[in-house]
Design a protein around this motif. Structure first.
Motif, PDB file in Angstrom:
ATOM      1  N   ALA A  53      37.556  25.994  44.230  1.00 22.83           N
ATOM      2  CA  ALA A  53      36.519  25.585  45.181  1.00 22.83           C
ATOM      3  C   ALA A  53      36.133  24.144  44.897  1.00 22.83           C
ATOM      4  CB  ALA A  53      35.303  26.501  45.047  1.00 22.83           C
ATOM      5  N   LEU A  54      36.799  23.222  45.576  1.00 27.17           N
ATOM      6  CA  LEU A  54      36.559  21.810  45.312  1.00 27.17           C
ATOM      7  C   LEU A  54      35.172  21.399  45.773  1.00 27.17           C
ATOM      8  CD1 LEU A  54      39.928  20.130  46.319  1.00 27.17           C
ATOM      9  CD2 LEU A  54      39.056  20.547  44.039  1.00 27.17           C
ATOM     10  N   SER A  55      34.555  20.539  45.018  1.00 26.23           N
ATOM     11  CA  SER A  55      33.268  19.983  45.410  1.00 26.23           C
ATOM     12  C   SER A  55      33.431  19.071  46.605  1.00 26.23           C
ATOM     13  CB  SER A  55      32.683  19.185  44.240  1.00 26.23           C
ATOM     14  OG  SER A  55      31.654  18.355  44.683  1.00 26.23           O
ATOM     15  N   GLN A  56      32.369  18.967  47.388  1.00 23.46           N
ATOM     16  CA  GLN A  56      32.412  18.079  48.546  1.00 23.46           C
ATOM     17  C   GLN A  56      31.976  16.659  48.202  1.00 23.46           C
ATOM     18  OE1 GLN A  56      33.711  19.111  51.547  1.00 23.46           O
ATOM     19  NE2 GLN A  56      34.231  20.819  50.193  1.00 23.46           N
ATOM     20  N   SER A  57      31.604  16.441  46.959  1.00 27.84           N
ATOM     21  CA  SER A  57      31.188  15.099  46.569  1.00 27.84           C
ATOM     22  C   SER A  57      32.392  14.188  46.432  1.00 27.84           C
ATOM     23  CB  SER A  57      30.444  15.141  45.230  1.00 27.84           C
ATOM     24  OG  SER A  57      31.368  15.397  44.194  1.00 27.84           O
ATOM     25  N   HIS A  58      32.133  12.903  46.407  1.00 33.92           N
ATOM     26  CA  HIS A  58      33.208  11.919  46.278  1.00 33.92           C
ATOM     27  C   HIS A  58      33.924  12.092  44.945  1.00 33.92           C
ATOM     28  CE1 HIS A  58      35.298   8.186  47.131  1.00 33.92           C
ATOM     29  NE2 HIS A  58      34.942   7.711  45.958  1.00 33.92           N
ATOM     30  N   THR A  59      33.151  12.159  43.878  1.00 37.64           N
ATOM     31  CA  THR A  59      33.755  12.313  42.558  1.00 37.64           C
ATOM     32  C   THR A  59      34.414  13.670  42.412  1.00 37.64           C
ATOM     33  OG1 THR A  59      32.114  10.849  41.582  1.00 37.64           O
ATOM     34  CG2 THR A  59      33.275  12.309  40.089  1.00 37.64           C
ATOM     35  N   GLY A  60      33.726  14.739  42.855  1.00 37.28           N
ATOM     36  CA  GLY A  60      34.273  16.071  42.731  1.00 37.28           C
ATOM     37  C   GLY A  60      35.548  16.260  43.515  1.00 37.28           C
ATOM     38  N   ALA A  61      35.682  15.555  44.633  1.00 37.49           N
ATOM     39  CA  ALA A  61      36.888  15.683  45.433  1.00 37.49           C
ATOM     40  C   ALA A  61      38.104  15.169  44.683  1.00 37.49           C
ATOM     41  CB  ALA A  61      36.724  14.913  46.748  1.00 37.49           C
ATOM     42  N   ILE A  62      37.889  14.265  43.739  1.00 35.56           N
ATOM     43  CA  ILE A  62      38.996  13.755  42.937  1.00 35.56           C
ATOM     44  C   ILE A  62      39.317  14.714  41.802  1.00 35.56           C
ATOM     45  CG2 ILE A  62      39.705  11.881  41.403  1.00 35.56           C
ATOM     46  CD1 ILE A  62      37.955  10.018  43.056  1.00 35.56           C
ATOM     47  N   ALA A  63      38.285  15.174  41.117  1.00 36.33           N
ATOM     48  CA  ALA A  63      38.510  15.983  39.920  1.00 36.33           C
ATOM     49  C   ALA A  63      38.635  17.465  40.233  1.00 36.33           C
ATOM     50  CB  ALA A  63      37.373  15.747  38.921  1.00 36.33           C
ATOM     51  N   GLY A  64      37.671  18.018  40.971  1.00 43.07           N
ATOM     52  CA  GLY A  64      37.718  19.436  41.269  1.00 43.07           C
ATOM     53  C   GLY A  64      37.165  20.278  40.140  1.00 43.07           C
TER      54      GLY A  64
ATOM     55  N   LEU B 212      40.364  -7.691  36.035  1.00 40.57           N
ATOM     56  CA  LEU B 212      41.776  -7.384  35.808  1.00 40.57           C
ATOM     57  C   LEU B 212      42.167  -6.107  36.548  1.00 40.57           C
ATOM     58  CD1 LEU B 212      42.047  -8.159  31.980  1.00 40.57           C
ATOM     59  CD2 LEU B 212      42.644  -9.647  33.907  1.00 40.57           C
ATOM     60  N   ILE B 213      41.336  -5.072  36.452  1.00 43.73           N
ATOM     61  CA  ILE B 213      41.560  -3.841  37.204  1.00 43.73           C
ATOM     62  C   ILE B 213      40.216  -3.273  37.643  1.00 43.73           C
ATOM     63  CG2 ILE B 213      43.710  -3.198  36.043  1.00 43.73           C
ATOM     64  CD1 ILE B 213      42.081  -1.144  34.416  1.00 43.73           C
ATOM     65  N   GLU B 214      40.282  -2.340  38.625  1.00 44.15           N
ATOM     66  CA  GLU B 214      39.110  -1.616  39.084  1.00 44.15           C
ATOM     67  C   GLU B 214      39.213  -0.165  38.619  1.00 44.15           C
ATOM     68  OE1 GLU B 214      38.560  -1.807  43.275  1.00 44.15           O
ATOM     69  OE2 GLU B 214      38.887  -3.971  43.397  1.00 44.15           O
ATOM     70  N   LEU B 215      38.132   0.341  38.045  1.00 44.91           N
ATOM     71  CA  LEU B 215      38.074   1.749  37.641  1.00 44.91           C
ATOM     72  C   LEU B 215      36.877   2.424  38.294  1.00 44.91           C
ATOM     73  CD1 LEU B 215      38.908   1.461  33.833  1.00 44.91           C
ATOM     74  CD2 LEU B 215      40.449   2.153  35.677  1.00 44.91           C
ATOM     75  N   LEU B 216      36.829   3.719  38.161  1.00 50.16           N
ATOM     76  CA  LEU B 216      35.727   4.519  38.673  1.00 50.16           C
ATOM     77  C   LEU B 216      35.110   5.288  37.522  1.00 50.16           C
ATOM     78  CD1 LEU B 216      35.783   6.817  41.817  1.00 50.16           C
ATOM     79  CD2 LEU B 216      35.012   7.706  39.633  1.00 50.16           C
ATOM     80  N   LEU B 217      33.802   5.235  37.414  1.00 49.44           N
ATOM     81  CA  LEU B 217      33.063   6.094  36.493  1.00 49.44           C
ATOM     82  C   LEU B 217      32.278   7.089  37.329  1.00 49.44           C
ATOM     83  CD1 LEU B 217      31.506   4.044  33.530  1.00 49.44           C
ATOM     84  CD2 LEU B 217      32.973   6.057  33.387  1.00 49.44           C
ATOM     85  N   GLY B 218      32.495   8.368  37.083  1.00 48.20           N
ATOM     86  CA  GLY B 218      31.788   9.386  37.833  1.00 48.20           C
ATOM     87  C   GLY B 218      31.067  10.346  36.908  1.00 48.20           C
ATOM     88  N   TYR B 219      29.965  10.867  37.401  1.00 46.54           N
ATOM     89  CA  TYR B 219      29.175  11.849  36.662  1.00 46.54           C
ATOM     90  C   TYR B 219      28.839  12.979  37.621  1.00 46.54           C
ATOM     91  CZ  TYR B 219      25.150  14.088  34.424  1.00 46.54           C
ATOM     92  OH  TYR B 219      24.290  15.005  33.882  1.00 46.54           O
TER      93      TYR B 219
ATOM     94  N   GLU C 113      27.868   7.587  40.346  1.00 44.18           N
ATOM     95  CA  GLU C 113      29.186   6.968  40.452  1.00 44.18           C
ATOM     96  C   GLU C 113      29.069   5.450  40.369  1.00 44.18           C
ATOM     97  OE1 GLU C 113      32.145   8.608  43.339  1.00 44.18           O
ATOM     98  OE2 GLU C 113      31.835   6.651  44.276  1.00 44.18           O
ATOM     99  N   ILE C 114      30.001   4.858  39.642  1.00 43.05           N
ATOM    100  CA  ILE C 114      30.232   3.417  39.691  1.00 43.05           C
ATOM    101  C   ILE C 114      31.656   3.239  40.200  1.00 43.05           C
ATOM    102  CG2 ILE C 114      30.419   1.272  38.392  1.00 43.05           C
ATOM    103  CD1 ILE C 114      28.521   2.456  36.314  1.00 43.05           C
ATOM    104  N   ASN C 115      31.781   2.751  41.412  1.00 40.04           N
ATOM    105  CA  ASN C 115      33.108   2.553  41.995  1.00 40.04           C
ATOM    106  C   ASN C 115      33.065   1.372  42.971  1.00 40.04           C
ATOM    107  OD1 ASN C 115      35.759   2.819  42.791  1.00 40.04           O
ATOM    108  ND2 ASN C 115      35.334   4.432  44.271  1.00 40.04           N
ATOM    109  N   PRO C 116      33.573   0.232  42.487  1.00 40.11           N
ATOM    110  CA  PRO C 116      34.367   0.079  41.275  1.00 40.11           C
ATOM    111  C   PRO C 116      33.561  -0.412  40.075  1.00 40.11           C
ATOM    112  CG  PRO C 116      34.667  -1.832  42.669  1.00 40.11           C
ATOM    113  CD  PRO C 116      33.738  -0.916  43.414  1.00 40.11           C
ATOM    114  N   LEU C 117      34.140  -0.141  38.915  1.00 34.63           N
ATOM    115  CA  LEU C 117      33.739  -0.766  37.660  1.00 34.63           C
ATOM    116  C   LEU C 117      34.834  -1.767  37.325  1.00 34.63           C
ATOM    117  CD1 LEU C 117      31.792  -0.642  35.095  1.00 34.63           C
ATOM    118  CD2 LEU C 117      33.577   0.786  34.081  1.00 34.63           C
ATOM    119  N   PHE C 118      34.483  -3.055  37.280  1.00 39.31           N
ATOM    120  CA  PHE C 118      35.475  -4.094  37.007  1.00 39.31           C
ATOM    121  C   PHE C 118      35.688  -4.230  35.501  1.00 39.31           C
ATOM    122  CE2 PHE C 118      34.755  -6.828  41.082  1.00 39.31           C
ATOM    123  CZ  PHE C 118      35.343  -5.812  41.833  1.00 39.31           C
TER     124      PHE C 118
END
Length: 715
Positions: A270-281, A595-602, A688-693
């Motif tokens: 049952a995937l979460s409907q949140s942005h972060t949850g949709a990635i992780a599940g 240099l790159i973009e990352l995502l921090l999710g909680y 969420e931090i998206n993006p984190l540089f």
């Protein structure tokens, strides 16, 4: 609120020991609703206990007959003698509540309910289960179930179950405990494993877990002397805090816990409907939970019990830390084709079959055995059983491999003394347990499998289960201990529930110790700011968390004139996309290099609690998920493990001489972000931090989202 503390189990159980005895080791059992008709399920528990040698007291309760299978019956619960340890209820669900009251009156504090028609049956059943819970809690009665197929103590023969699997002639006692959320799968696991010669201590079907949960049962098995390994068949997680505490005790006691859980696929999860949850599940959160507590999670059902001897024998050799290097296997085979199937499957799991170094090849030659410097040491028709044993003993003393895999061909089927006995002899020597050793038998070789298992050597029938078991075993046991952190407060002026505005979220992240982008707030008619061009323009609204979809982001603005035009256009676009949204203003942000973009999710996951995620960032993050997830809060060691697990970070960790990013700052940011779990007064549901540089000289958050729990969730 339900009391799940086994050290204070209501009126009936004043100690952990009393609870454990009544649940797992009862000396007397009442069978409420026992039938004299041997064709009925409700006749089975008495028949099973007689068949399998239970020497305790059995009290069938049936008002329609005086004896069942030679055992005196009782017409009512009120007539039962004092001191009954455990009652098994097999009646219509409508009468169960009254039975709980009668059991309490007779001092029976442990009740397993086979009756169905409760929470699994819909809204009406959920209401019945709620009333049942309230009655049992008020009276101090502990309930396993309802809708539980029962449980069994294999050593004592206390088979308090209707599961047809107990019809087997001989139950094999052993040291494996099984806890299953599926009653039918409990029997399936027992029959499959018993056919392979595995023995059990206890088997428990938890049913609906209305009261007693998997965590409490596991906790009881930790204290059980007959149980050395605990297997879990799970459909979901309930009461994760209790389960977590029990898993900590199991780890401390050196009792491995092995789990098979449904729900790995998107359809099953049952995937979460949140942005972060949709990635992780949710399943990724369950994985993080298992890793945090050292649970060995397998993906193949057969591996669930096949890995048990490996886990039990080599529990102290499980890795403690992640590394960038793969697990190195020394592979010895007496069948070329069989070796290829296993090595191929292990390669898919990241293992490497390593060739013996030249020095070891020379060493074995001096002992009379010529082997080649190849990834698989092929002894087909080339060595005696004595030479095979000598080779294994020498490999077990070396440092060029992490584990040993012995692959046997036809000899395993017809001549166990040639390929199995050398293994047993080798592991029984002084250096036999220096590194894990397992066996894969290419043919169907039942006698050899049982011989290995009887001697505590993990043996596998298929290359897939062999690879699955080894991969699960070598998942590192993480050090989840975090330094004592101070409670975190939200910045002054933040709402008590709902979404924070981006400036409020930025202020919270700054308080945590995370660098955030410089910005000024502006309005279309008042666009003065102090940020150097070029800049980024973003809309600020509690109702617009993901601004790109609403036309609320513009980048590369290089002048006051361009900013004025962008403000007017953005105001129109946002009104078109989300006309009801209340706009607080607009942020003018400095355009940061990276240099790159990352995502921090909680996320406060509904199954396991607070989690923190690091993943590849930007607008394409959901298209190609690349992430690492852990329970929150985390320490810096775990943060580094997360960094190594995200493939994108290789670009800033020395890949092909590209510029290296400040991964030390990234690790500190992950730890700081995970401290959102320490906010108690106004809990964070998602952030969420998206993006984190990631830069060469630090990291910077350029977008911030925080959603607090609603009032209904706090009640």
């Amino acid at each position: 609120m339900k009391n799940n503390d086994t050290e204070n189990n209501g009126v009936r159980f004043g100690s952990r020991q009393a609870f454990n005895k009544a649940l797992l080791n009862p000396a007397s059992v009442a069978l409420i609703g026992a039938s004299s008709n041997q064709k009925k399920n409700t006749a089975r528990p008495l028949r099973f206990m007689q068949k399998h040698g239970f020497d305790g007291d059995i009290y069938p309760v049936n008002p329609s007959t005086e004896h069942i299978s030679g055992v005196k019956t009782f017409s009512s619960i009120e007539q039962l003698p004092d001191g009954v340890d455990h009652a098994f209820v097999m009646i219509d669900s409508a009468s169960v509540n009254g039975v709980i009251e009668q059991c309490a009156a007779r001092g029976i504090g442990m009740v397993t309910i086979y009756s169905d028609g409760f929470a699994e049956a819909g809204e009406e059943g959920q209401h019945k289960q709620q009333i049942l819970n309230e009655t049992a809690r008020k009276l101090g009665v502990r309930v396993l179930g309802p809708n539980s197929i029962g449980l069994a103590n294999v050593h004592s023969g206390a088979v308090i179950s209707v599961n047809a699997a107990f019809e087997m002639e001989n139950l094999v006692p052993g040291d494996i405990g099984i806890i299953s959320q599926s009653g039918s799968m409990m029997g399936s696991l027992m029959s499959r494993a018993a056919a392979r010669g595995f023995g059990f201590s206890h088997l428990v079907s938890v049913g609906n877990e209305s009261d007693i949960t998997v965590g409490e049962i596991l906790d009881a098995m930790v204290d059980d002397d007959a149980t050395k390994v605990i297997l879990l068949f799970l459909e979901t997680l309930r009461d994760a805090p209790t389960l977590g505490r029990a898993l900590q005790r199991a780890r401390k006691a050196g009792k491995p816990v092995i789990a098979y859980k449904l729900g790995r696929s998107e359809q099953g999860d049952a995937l979460s409907q949140s942005h972060t949850g949709a990635i992780a599940g949710n399943d990724a959160a369950v994985d993080a939970f298992f890793r945090a507590y050292g649970v060995i999670r397998v993906t193949m059902l057969e591996a669930l019990f096949e890995v048990a001897p490996l886990a039990a024998r080599y529990a102290k050799l499980r890795p403690q830390n992640h590394g960038d290097e793969p697990v190195r296997l020394a592979v010895i085979t007496t069948t070329g084709g069989g070796a290829a199937t296993v090595v191929d499957n292990l390669g898919l799991r990241g293992f490497v079959a390593v060739a013996p170094p030249a020095g070891f090849v020379s060493h074995m030659a001096s002992r009379g055995l010529n082997i080649r410097q190849t990834p698989v040491i092929d002894l087909t028709l080339a060595a005696s059983s004595e030479q095979y044993q000598d080779l294994l003993q020498e490999i077990l003393q070396t440092d060029w491999c992490d584990a040993v895999l012995c692959i046997a061909g036809s000899s395993a089927q017809f001549h166990p003394q040639y390929v199995v006995q050398p293994i047993l002899n080798a592991v029984s020597t002084e250096h036999g347990n220096r590194k894990p050793l397992v066996a894969f038998l290419s043919p169907e070789a039942t006698a050899s499998l049982q011989l290995l298992q009887e001697n505590g050597i993990a043996a596998f029938r298929t290359p897939e289960s062999c690879a699955d078991a080894l991969a699960a075993f070598f998942v590192p046991q993480e050090n989840t201990q975090c330094e004592q952190a101070q409670p975190v407060q939200l910045p002054a002026g933040c709402p008590a529930t709902g979404n924070l505005s981006e400036p409020e979220a930025m202020a919270l992240f700054q308080d945590l110790g995370i660098d955030t982008v410089q910005y000024d707030m502006v309005q279309p008619q008042a666009a003065a700011h102090t940020i150097d061009y070029p800049v980024v323009l973003k809309v600020v609204s509690r109702e617009i968390l993901h601004k790109t979809e609403a036309g609320g982001v513009r980048v590369g603005i290089d002048s006051d004139e361009a900013l004025a035009r962008a403000l007017d256009k953005m105001a129109d676009d946002v009104k078109t996309h989300v006309p009801q949204a209340e706009i607080d203003g607009y942020m003018v942000q400095k355009m940061e290099g990276r240099l790159i973009e990352l995502l921090l999710g909680y996320r406060d996951d509904p199954l396991v609690g607070p989690t923190v995620m690091l993943g590849a960032g930007g607008i394409t993050a959901e298209l190609m998920p690349d992430f690492s997830l852990r329970l929150a809060p985390v320490n810096e060691q775990t943060a580094w493990q997360m960094i190594r697990e995200v493939r994108q970070t290789q670009l800033v960790r020395g890949y092909r001489q590209l510029p290296e990013g400040d991964c030390h700052a990234l690790a500190r940011a992950i730890v700081a972000f995970s401290h959102l779990a320490l906010i108690e007064s106004q809990p964070v549901l998602e952030a969420e931090i998206n993006p984190l540089f990631v830069r060469q000289d630090g990291v910077v958050a350029v977008d911030a989202v925080v959603r607090l729990q609603e009032k209904s969730q706090l009640q």
